[in-house]
Design a protein around this motif. Structure first.
Motif, mmCIF file in Angstrom:
data_model
loop_
_atom_site.group_PDB
_atom_site.id
_atom_site.type_symbol
_atom_site.label_atom_id
_atom_site.label_comp_id
_atom_site.label_asym_id
_atom_site.label_seq_id
_atom_site.Cartn_x
_atom_site.Cartn_y
_atom_site.Cartn_z
ATOM 1 N N HIS A 140 0.783 -1.228 0.000
ATOM 2 C CA HIS A 140 0.000 0.000 0.000
ATOM 3 C C HIS A 140 0.819 1.285 0.000
ATOM 4 C CE1 HIS A 140 -3.658 -2.319 0.467
ATOM 5 N NE2 HIS A 140 -3.002 -3.058 1.333
ATOM 6 N N HIS A 141 2.123 1.181 0.226
ATOM 7 C CA HIS A 141 2.920 2.404 0.324
ATOM 8 C C HIS A 141 4.278 2.312 -0.373
ATOM 9 C CE1 HIS A 141 0.088 4.429 2.901
ATOM 10 N NE2 HIS A 141 -0.074 3.278 3.520
ATOM 11 N N SER A 142 4.603 1.186 -0.958
ATOM 12 C CA SER A 142 5.858 1.014 -1.690
ATOM 13 C C SER A 142 7.069 1.527 -0.922
ATOM 14 C CB SER A 142 5.783 1.737 -3.041
ATOM 15 O OG SER A 142 4.690 1.262 -3.775
ATOM 16 N N CYS A 143 7.079 1.302 0.364
ATOM 17 C CA CYS A 143 8.199 1.786 1.174
ATOM 18 C C CYS A 143 9.336 0.771 1.154
ATOM 19 C CB CYS A 143 7.759 2.038 2.596
ATOM 20 S SG CYS A 143 7.340 0.523 3.440
ATOM 21 N N LYS A 144 10.457 1.198 1.692
ATOM 22 C CA LYS A 144 11.605 0.313 1.802
ATOM 23 C C LYS A 144 11.848 0.055 3.290
ATOM 24 C CE LYS A 144 16.454 -0.234 0.834
ATOM 25 N NZ LYS A 144 17.712 0.391 0.544
ATOM 26 N N VAL A 145 11.630 -1.176 3.721
ATOM 27 C CA VAL A 145 11.894 -1.530 5.111
ATOM 28 C C VAL A 145 13.393 -1.758 5.233
ATOM 29 C CG1 VAL A 145 11.468 -3.196 6.955
ATOM 30 C CG2 VAL A 145 9.599 -2.515 5.416
ATOM 31 N N VAL A 146 14.063 -0.871 5.975
ATOM 32 C CA VAL A 146 15.527 -0.936 6.072
ATOM 33 C C VAL A 146 16.001 -1.759 7.262
ATOM 34 C CG1 VAL A 146 15.959 1.159 4.749
ATOM 35 C CG2 VAL A 146 15.613 1.326 7.234
ATOM 36 N N VAL A 147 15.139 -1.958 8.268
ATOM 37 C CA VAL A 147 15.500 -2.772 9.422
ATOM 38 C C VAL A 147 14.232 -3.151 10.187
ATOM 39 C CG1 VAL A 147 15.863 -0.818 11.008
ATOM 40 C CG2 VAL A 147 17.083 -2.975 11.420
ATOM 41 N N VAL A 148 14.272 -4.323 10.796
ATOM 42 C CA VAL A 148 13.241 -4.769 11.723
ATOM 43 C C VAL A 148 13.917 -4.872 13.080
ATOM 44 C CG1 VAL A 148 11.713 -6.666 12.379
ATOM 45 C CG2 VAL A 148 11.969 -6.043 9.957
ATOM 46 N N ALA A 149 13.285 -4.299 14.101
ATOM 47 C CA ALA A 149 13.861 -4.311 15.444
ATOM 48 C C ALA A 149 12.820 -4.788 16.448
ATOM 49 C CB ALA A 149 14.338 -2.913 15.829
ATOM 50 N N ALA A 150 13.294 -5.538 17.444
ATOM 51 C CA ALA A 150 12.398 -6.052 18.475
ATOM 52 C C ALA A 150 13.056 -5.958 19.836
ATOM 53 C CB ALA A 150 12.031 -7.505 18.175
ATOM 54 N N LEU A 151 12.205 -5.938 20.853
ATOM 55 C CA LEU A 151 12.735 -5.972 22.211
ATOM 56 C C LEU A 151 13.243 -7.363 22.550
ATOM 57 C CD1 LEU A 151 10.082 -3.928 24.238
ATOM 58 C CD2 LEU A 151 12.168 -3.125 23.114
ATOM 59 N N VAL A 152 12.413 -8.392 22.276
ATOM 60 C CA VAL A 152 12.757 -9.765 22.651
ATOM 61 C C VAL A 152 12.574 -10.701 21.464
ATOM 62 C CG1 VAL A 152 12.236 -11.702 24.192
ATOM 63 C CG2 VAL A 152 11.992 -9.355 25.037
ATOM 64 N N ASP A 153 13.600 -11.483 21.175
ATOM 65 C CA ASP A 153 13.520 -12.563 20.188
ATOM 66 C C ASP A 153 13.401 -13.857 20.974
ATOM 67 O OD1 ASP A 153 13.796 -14.478 18.227
ATOM 68 O OD2 ASP A 153 15.791 -13.847 17.605
#
Length: 189
Positions: A140-153
């Protein structure tokens, strides 16, 4: 106390629960992280805003957000912390379904159409929530996801699924890091 140590302590003391739980992935587990008890707390928000901002800063994102509701307080904390440094990094919210009135949006907030974004979440198990948010952003927005970050894996395949889908993944802690009585080491997975 260092910020990372303080956040680890908060997660251990407030968010870690033992019992039998059904996770959003459909799996069952003998423990659960009720991360909202930390991400919605003022002390937790301050720490999360700083630590997650520092983790995603090198990637040049122009906005931060993710699938509601796990990502919402993290994205807002990061945006506010960035602003305190004089950096505009707006937060956005990815809806599970489009709004049924008004503009019928999938994504709420000041969003850089087609720009680089960071996707965040509180706890990663299978990675499906993050990948659902990424899919919505791409469609829906043709964005570029440059990183995924999480508190806990949780270490149950989610970070691998995110990486195999072509995205960089960074986590502040592993499951063992925030399980009381286990490891005290920090990870950037």
């Amino acid at each position: 106390m260092r910020d990372l140590d303080q956040l680890q302590r908060l997660l251990q003391e407030r968010a870690y629960l033992r019992g039998q739980f059904r996770l959003s992935s459909g799996r069952t587990s003998d423990h659960y992280f009720d991360a909202k008890l930390v991400t919605l707390d003022p002390e937790g928000m301050l720490l999360i805003g700083k630590l997650v901002f520092e983790m995603i800063r090198p990637y040049g994102a122009q906005a931060v957000g993710g699938l509601t509701i796990g990502a919402d307080p993290i994205a807002i904390a990061v945006a506010q912390y960035a602003w305190s440094l004089g950096t505009r990094l707006p937060a956005f919210i990815v809806r599970k379904d489009p709004k049924e009135h008004g503009l019928s949006k999938y994504v709420e907030g000041p969003f850089p159409e087609g720009g680089p974004v960071a996707v965040v979440d509180d706890v990663i198990t299978s990675g499906q929530s993050v990948l659902r948010a990424v899919d919505t952003l791409n469609k829906h927005h043709s964005c570029k996801v440059v990183v995924v970050a999480a508190l806990v894996d949780r270490g149950e395949g989610g970070s691998e699924a995110i990486r195999q889908s072509g995205y960089k993944f960074n986590g502040l802690f592993t499951d063992d890091d925030v399980s009381p009585g286990l490891s005290t080491a920090h990870s950037s997975v």
